[in-house]
Design a protein around this motif. Structure first.
Motif, PDB file in Angstrom:
ATOM      1  N   GLY A 988     -37.916  64.992  41.258  1.00  0.00           N
ATOM      2  CA  GLY A 988     -39.014  64.529  42.092  1.00  0.00           C
ATOM      3  C   GLY A 988     -38.786  64.821  43.559  1.00  0.00           C
ATOM      4  O   GLY A 988     -37.745  65.345  43.983  1.00  0.00           O
ATOM      5  N   ARG A 989     -39.767  64.455  44.381  1.00  0.00           N
ATOM      6  CA  ARG A 989     -39.725  64.724  45.821  1.00  0.00           C
ATOM      7  C   ARG A 989     -38.564  63.986  46.476  1.00  0.00           C
ATOM      8  O   ARG A 989     -37.883  64.529  47.353  1.00  0.00           O
ATOM      9  N   GLY A 990     -38.347  62.734  46.070  1.00  0.00           N
ATOM     10  CA  GLY A 990     -37.267  61.961  46.662  1.00  0.00           C
ATOM     11  C   GLY A 990     -35.916  62.606  46.428  1.00  0.00           C
ATOM     12  O   GLY A 990     -35.061  62.662  47.323  1.00  0.00           O
ATOM     13  N   GLU A 991     -35.710  63.086  45.183  1.00  0.00           N
ATOM     14  CA  GLU A 991     -34.440  63.736  44.870  1.00  0.00           C
ATOM     15  C   GLU A 991     -34.290  65.039  45.650  1.00  0.00           C
ATOM     16  O   GLU A 991     -33.192  65.388  46.110  1.00  0.00           O
ATOM     17  N   ALA A 992     -35.393  65.765  45.827  1.00  0.00           N
ATOM     18  CA  ALA A 992     -35.351  67.009  46.625  1.00  0.00           C
ATOM     19  C   ALA A 992     -34.998  66.704  48.076  1.00  0.00           C
ATOM     20  O   ALA A 992     -34.179  67.401  48.699  1.00  0.00           O
ATOM     21  N   ALA A 993     -35.593  65.644  48.616  1.00  0.00           N
ATOM     22  CA  ALA A 993     -35.286  65.259  49.995  1.00  0.00           C
ATOM     23  C   ALA A 993     -33.829  64.850  50.129  1.00  0.00           C
ATOM     24  O   ALA A 993     -33.140  65.204  51.089  1.00  0.00           O
ATOM     25  N   ALA A 994     -33.348  64.097  49.132  1.00  0.00           N
ATOM     26  CA  ALA A 994     -31.952  63.663  49.172  1.00  0.00           C
ATOM     27  C   ALA A 994     -31.010  64.849  49.137  1.00  0.00           C
ATOM     28  O   ALA A 994     -30.003  64.895  49.854  1.00  0.00           O
ATOM     29  N   LEU A 995     -31.329  65.838  48.283  1.00  0.00           N
ATOM     30  CA  LEU A 995     -30.481  67.027  48.190  1.00  0.00           C
ATOM     31  C   LEU A 995     -30.481  67.785  49.526  1.00  0.00           C
ATOM     32  O   LEU A 995     -29.429  68.217  50.021  1.00  0.00           O
ATOM     33  N   ALA A 996     -31.628  67.929  50.140  1.00  0.00           N
ATOM     34  CA  ALA A 996     -31.722  68.655  51.405  1.00  0.00           C
ATOM     35  C   ALA A 996     -30.885  67.991  52.493  1.00  0.00           C
ATOM     36  O   ALA A 996     -30.170  68.653  53.257  1.00  0.00           O
ATOM     37  N   HIS A 997     -30.941  66.673  52.530  1.00  0.00           N
ATOM     38  CA  HIS A 997     -30.188  65.969  53.576  1.00  0.00           C
ATOM     39  C   HIS A 997     -28.701  65.906  53.234  1.00  0.00           C
ATOM     40  O   HIS A 997     -27.857  65.977  54.133  1.00  0.00           O
ATOM     41  N   ARG A 998     -28.400  65.766  51.945  1.00  0.00           N
ATOM     42  CA  ARG A 998     -26.982  65.723  51.557  1.00  0.00           C
ATOM     43  C   ARG A 998     -26.294  67.035  51.906  1.00  0.00           C
ATOM     44  O   ARG A 998     -25.138  67.065  52.322  1.00  0.00           O
ATOM     45  N   LEU A 999     -27.023  68.163  51.731  1.00  0.00           N
ATOM     46  CA  LEU A 999     -26.465  69.482  52.032  1.00  0.00           C
ATOM     47  C   LEU A 999     -26.707  69.899  53.483  1.00  0.00           C
ATOM     48  O   LEU A 999     -26.298  71.001  53.872  1.00  0.00           O
ATOM     49  N   ARG A1000     -27.390  69.032  54.235  1.00  0.00           N
ATOM     50  CA  ARG A1000     -27.658  69.295  55.659  1.00  0.00           C
ATOM     51  C   ARG A1000     -28.327  70.658  55.835  1.00  0.00           C
ATOM     52  O   ARG A1000     -27.947  71.480  56.680  1.00  0.00           O
ATOM     53  N   LEU A1001     -29.336  70.920  54.984  1.00  0.00           N
ATOM     54  CA  LEU A1001     -30.014  72.225  55.018  1.00  0.00           C
ATOM     55  C   LEU A1001     -30.800  72.435  56.302  1.00  0.00           C
ATOM     56  O   LEU A1001     -31.024  73.570  56.712  1.00  0.00           O
ATOM     57  N   PHE A1002     -31.243  71.347  56.919  1.00  0.00           N
ATOM     58  CA  PHE A1002     -32.051  71.484  58.130  1.00  0.00           C
ATOM     59  C   PHE A1002     -31.352  70.835  59.320  1.00  0.00           C
ATOM     60  O   PHE A1002     -31.986  70.279  60.210  1.00  0.00           O
ATOM     61  N   ALA A1003     -30.003  70.902  59.284  1.00  0.00           N
ATOM     62  CA  ALA A1003     -29.227  70.378  60.404  1.00  0.00           C
ATOM     63  C   ALA A1003     -29.376  71.297  61.604  1.00  0.00           C
ATOM     64  O   ALA A1003     -29.798  72.449  61.476  1.00  0.00           O
ATOM     65  N   PRO A1004     -29.034  70.837  62.785  1.00  0.00           N
ATOM     66  CA  PRO A1004     -29.103  71.699  63.976  1.00  0.00           C
ATOM     67  C   PRO A1004     -28.220  72.912  63.800  1.00  0.00           C
ATOM     68  O   PRO A1004     -27.321  72.930  62.961  1.00  0.00           O
ATOM     69  N   PRO A1005     -28.416  73.985  64.546  1.00  0.00           N
ATOM     70  CA  PRO A1005     -27.627  75.206  64.413  1.00  0.00           C
ATOM     71  C   PRO A1005     -26.138  74.903  64.515  1.00  0.00           C
ATOM     72  O   PRO A1005     -25.707  74.001  65.222  1.00  0.00           O
ATOM     73  N   GLY A1006     -25.372  75.710  63.785  1.00  0.00           N
ATOM     74  CA  GLY A1006     -23.924  75.590  63.804  1.00  0.00           C
ATOM     75  C   GLY A1006     -23.404  74.339  63.159  1.00  0.00           C
ATOM     76  O   GLY A1006     -22.598  73.641  63.728  1.00  0.00           O
TER      77      GLY A1006
END
Length: 1019
Positions: A988-1006
């Motif tokens: 689901g969407r919640g799990e996708a959001a959790a995965l994105a944040h856990r992997l820091r996919l949209f963290a600031p550069p570097g």
């Protein structure tokens, strides 16, 4: 046309039933291939069940099968416990003596409860698992017996079956897994009314794919014509066919009776009364033969020849002549073993019995009872006491009936036929007031009683009281699985004891009631224990007093852990020693050992538990030894000694498995699953948990097994499976199970599932509920993993807008809860350190030094999953701090290999993505990629547009919001979201959001460069 019909009223031609016989023949073929078969054959009385069975057995004999037939006995309301199985097994014992002896080897005493020819039955043990043990042994004996030959077991007239027979048949149908065995049961469908006890069994068996059910319809006109032609040996006239078909309505037996009565020249065969039709051929017999037929009708389904001769009072020549007339008229048949006589059809017997005058029926039953009392050798010893009780009861003689019924109840208990024992005890209670006082005064408790009448009080040798019967009935109902009935009996007893004249008996009944309400999920049982404590307070030491103290201390240990329980348990030990109740003493010492361990004196507590285990094993108290194993393995796991726990659990499972203590085995294997999980032996842990579900009879061990499977699924990243197993655990435990050892792990699972699905608000609410529930003494073993899971969820959700709000407060709650938790051994010290650093990570303040300390604390523990997670975080911190890439790569490779061996998909993915972002190989011989990954999201196979959509999903945007932001339609946004979920492998969407944040996919550069705030703390 009706020439020689008196000697042949049964058609020699097998009419109809071709499809049914073909199915049964196929059953034989499948069984011969080693696949056990089970068949139910139903139909109304007289429709042809017996004839179909005979044809089937003839085919089985032609194929070389060993055939054994047993019939349920209609004698009184209870029937004879296990009667059809005893008869069938007796045939197998006669036909295959050596093979059956080998199949029963080592368990002859227990199996003698069903087949007395195997030897003497042991005295006890009696407990709630006694019947299950007996059933398991019977099933395994049949499987071994049928391993090398085709065996056909037929049980007739299941509508008369006693409760124990029905339960054993159900067990066999559900558990037989090997052997060339066919089990066939027949029943009279028209007798199975809405409240008939067979109806629930039929409904249960209908749901089993392994059971085939045949319902026989009546004959049509063409089949009746063929039946008539077979009987008459010529073609019948069509008018006669019409008449018989109309009168019989296609019932095969009625067709035979109509032809036979017509052949006798008696016009009564054409009366409108079915009962008169069935009595036609009886009434044309000689007077002496009619009298013998009436005697046989009241004697039961089968009457042995010596007993019949004693009751009839005829000379041998006169009796044989009367029997010859009845057999010649096809009313009676000699039994296959030649020992007695029965009616050719039970409908005729019922009609003859119903035709008896009330006084005549009582007189005949009295004659049967007097004959059995005068000569014990007239029938088999194991049947004598039950049949004597029924004969005296139907003779309407309370003075004789009461002691006979009580003796029969003892015999039923010895066979573990607790439901039949209960019915007999209820009959005894009905007779109690009508029996003369001198008869009641002469009654004494049975010598071999293993239950509590007279309730553990010092009244050995004193007369039985009605309260003793209520106590026996309470235990019989509980052992027989009839807890509702047991609860009603305790209510009746306690109402009798309201005057306070017998506090010990009242305390005993309150203690029983505590067990019952807890087992039924009505409450936790404490109110009843408290009343029992009040009643024994101030009384001299007694077994009941000790039992109450043990129960109170055990309840406190499980529901309200605290130091006060230790004092109660130690007092129970002292009281039990005073009265010489060693079994109660050992039970109390198990509780003492557990409480000592929880209080921090682990080695002292373990030593006590080991001592009790060895003593119980020496005394043959297997259930008690099993409880010691349960608690020892649990305490060892709590101390981080998982290897020892597994070894001891294997020993305990083997011990209790031999005695078929199913619930005890389930608890031991459930504990084994927990320790195997800790050790990283996850496949073995799964097998142990599934075995627990298979053998567990009660809700609690099954609930624990479901929780263990949920832990395994959660660690592997299988969130849907974890949620399903958590729901199953909640269902097993119910709403009244307040034990912390059950409740806290369920909170932990709810936190983990919510975290995996990105529901940080639910993580916080579940954590708050758990903390509010509390972490009592000894429960730190469940609390540390829960707090760690919540802290990890907070750290993984950094950057999620919905999670950032309120994080500071959530972290402070976790820190406050941790300050009050004990960490008495290294495994919990390591958890405390891990929790400390995860809380720092949630605040973006963790360092390489912190994670190095975590790894150092976890490494000695033999906790591979925990260590792999710690190494993941250490590698991440090293890379973020610009540390040694080779060291980080080594950590990632080691953790990735562990995750692969365990089967943790989620951890493997996290490690792979971290390695990919850092351009580090996960295999030592593969060089790093020469070019950096332009965008870490591309590693997931997402397109540029899907990357934008995922960024908005991670920020909590709806489809409509995404559409507005990206200038696309909501439908297109929905399609993109569906594609993203599929590529990420999330639900689901919640799990996708959790995965994105856990992997820091949209963290600031570097993201893997040095964090400014951490630069001065680099190591």
């Amino acid at each position: 046309m009706l020439g020689d019909v008196e000697t042949r009223s049964v058609s020699p031609v097998f009419v109809g039933r071709a499809d049914e016989l073909a199915l049964l023949t196929d059953v034989l073929t499948r069984a011969a291939g080693g696949e056990p078969q089970a068949v139910l054959i139903g139909g109304e009385a007289g429709v042809g069940k017996t004839r179909l069975t005979e044809e089937f057995l003839g085919e089985a004999a032609r194929r070389g099968a060993v055939v054994a037939v047993g019939g349920c006995v209609e004698i009184g309301a209870e029937g004879l416990p296990f009667a059809p199985f005893s008869t069938a097994l007796r045939t197998l014992h006669r036909e295959l003596p050596e093979e059956l002896a080998a199949a029963a080897a080592g368990q002859e005493g227990e199996l003698a409860r069903i087949l007395p020819e195997l030897g003497d039955t042991p005295r006890g043990p009696h407990d709630e698992e006694s019947t299950a043990r007996l059933f398991e042994l019977t099933a395994r004996m049949l499987e071994r017996l049928a391993a090398g030959r085709l065996v056909v077991l037929v049980l007739e007239d299941l509508h008369w079956a006693d409760t124990s027979t029905r339960h054993l048949l159900s067990y066999l149908f559900r558990t037989l897994g090997s052997g060339r065995l066919v089990v066939v049961a027949t029943y009279r469908a028209d007798d199975v009314h809405r409240r008939h006890p067979l109806r629930p069994l039929l409904a249960e068996l209908d749901r089993l794919r392994t059971v085939q059910r045949i319902e026989l319809p009546r004959f049509n006109r063409a089949e009746v014509r063929r039946q008539l032609a077979g009987i008459l040996a010529s073609q019948p006239e069509e008018d006669f066919v019409d008449s018989v078909f109309e009168r019989s309505d296609g019932n095969a037996f009625f067709v035979e009776e109509l032809v036979a009565s017509r052949a006798s020249g008696c016009r009564a065969g054409l009366t409108e009364s079915l009962r008169d039709l069935l009595l036609v051929r009886v009434e044309v017999l000689p007077d002496e033969a009619q009298r013998v037929v009436r005697i046989v009708a009241e004697g039961g389904s089968t009457v042995e020849y010596p007993l019949l001769r004693a009751v009839a009072g005829l000379t041998e020549d006169e009796l044989i002549e009367a029997l010859r007339a009845a057999v010649g008229a096809n009313i009676l048949l000699a039994t296959t073993d030649g020992d007695g006589y029965r009616f050719r059809h039970s409908l005729v017997r019922e009609a003859v019995s119903d035709d008896l005058l009330p006084g005549e029926r009582s007189r005949l039953n009295r004659h049967y009872a007097e004959a059995l009392e005068a000569d014990e050798s007239l029938i088999r010893a194991e049947e004598r006491v039950i049949r004597l009780a029924n004969y005296w009861y139907r003779a309407n003689d309370p003075a004789k009936s009461l002691p006979a019924v009580l003796a029969a109840s003892v015999a039923a208990r010895r066979r573990h036929a607790y439901s039949e024992q209960l019915r007999l005890l209820e009959r005894a209670m009905d007779l109690w007031d009508s029996a003369p006082e001198e008869v009641r005064e002469a009654l004494r408790p049975a010598d071999d009683t293993d239950v509590y009448p007279p309730c553990g009080c010092d009244s050995a040798g004193t007369p039985l009281r009605r309260l003793d019967l209520l106590a026996e009935a309470t235990v019989a109902a509980r052992y027989g699985g009839e807890r509702e009935r047991a609860l009603k009996i305790t209510k009746t007893a306690l109402r009798t004891l309201e005057d306070g004249h017998d506090p010990l008996r009242a305390a005993w009944f309150w203690t029983e009631r505590s067990r019952l309400v807890a087992g039924l999920g009505r409450s936790d049982g404490w109110e009843e224990i408290a009343k029992a404590q009040e009643l024994v307070q101030g009384l001299p030491p007694s077994q009941v007093h000790a039992e109450v103290l043990v129960r109170a201390a055990g309840w406190g240990m499980l529901h309200n852990p605290g130091p006060g329980n230790l004092e109660a348990a130690q007092r129970a030990v002292a009281y039990a020693r005073m009265v010489g109740a060693e079994e109660v003493e050992l039970n109390a010492r198990i509780t003492v050992g557990c409480l000592l361990t929880d209080a921090g004196t682990g080695e002292v507590g373990l030593a006590e538990l080991h001592t009790v285990k060895d003593r119980a094993t020496e005394l043959g108290l297997t259930m008690l030894a099993g409880r010691a194993h349960i608690n020892l393995t649990s305490q060892l796991e709590s101390m981080g000694r998982s290897q020892e726990a597994v070894a001891l659990a294997e020993e305990g499972a083997e011990l209790v498995g031999r005695s078929r203590l199913f619930d005890t085995e389930a608890w031991v294997r459930g504990n084994m699953a927990e320790s195997l999980y800790s050790l990283g032996r996850w496949d073995e842990a799964t097998a142990a948990a599934r075995r627990t579900l298979l053998v567990g009879q009660s809700a609690a061990p099954r609930g624990s097994a479901s929780a263990r499977l949920a832990y395994l699924a959660l660690a592997r990243g299988e969130l849907t499976e974890a949620a399903q197993q958590l729901a199953a655990a909640h269902s097993h435990f119910g709403t009244h199970d307040t034990q912390p050892q059950h409740r806290i792990p369920l909170y932990r699972l709810a936190v983990g599932i919510a975290a995996g699905e990105g529901r940080i608000a639910d993580v916080r609410s579940e954590t708050a509920a758990a903390i509010e529930y509390g972490f009592p003494l000894g429960q730190h073993r469940y609390a540390w993993p829960l707090l760690l899971a919540a802290a990890t969820a907070e750290a993984d959700s950094r950057g999620l807008p919905a999670a950032d709000t309120g994080r500071a407060a959530a972290l402070e709650v976790l820190r406050a809860a941790a300050r009050h938790l004990a960490a008495p051994v290294p495994v919990w010290t390591a958890h405390a350190e891990y929790l400390r650093v995860e809380l720092l990570r949630a605040e973006d303040r963790d360092t390489v030094a912190d994670w190095t300390a975590v790894q150092a604390a976890v490494r000695p523990l033999e906790r591979p999953y925990l260590l792999a997670r710690a190494r993941h975080r250490l590698a991440e911190a090293m890379l973020a701090a610009g540390g040694c890439r080779d060291s980080a790569a080594a950590l990632l490779r080691d953790a990735h290999a562990t995750a692969g061996r365990l089967g943790s998909r989620r951890l493997r993915e996290d490690l792979a993505l971290l390695a990919q972002r850092a351009r580090l190989p996960l295999t030592a011989d593969i060089p790093a990629p020469p070019e950096p990954q332009a965008d870490p999201v591309e590693a997931l196979g997402l397109t540029s547009r899907e990357r934008d959509v995922l960024r908005l999903v991670a920020a909590g945007s709806t489809n409509r919001k995404i559409a507005e932001e990206l200038f696309i339609s909501p439908k297109t946004a929905s399609v993109h979201v569906s594609n993203i979920l599929a590529k990420l492998g999330v639900a689901g969407r919640g799990e996708a959001a959790a995965l994105a944040h856990r992997l820091r996919l949209f963290a600031p550069p570097g993201p893997l460069s040095v964090r400014p705030e951490a630069a001065h703390r680099r190591v």
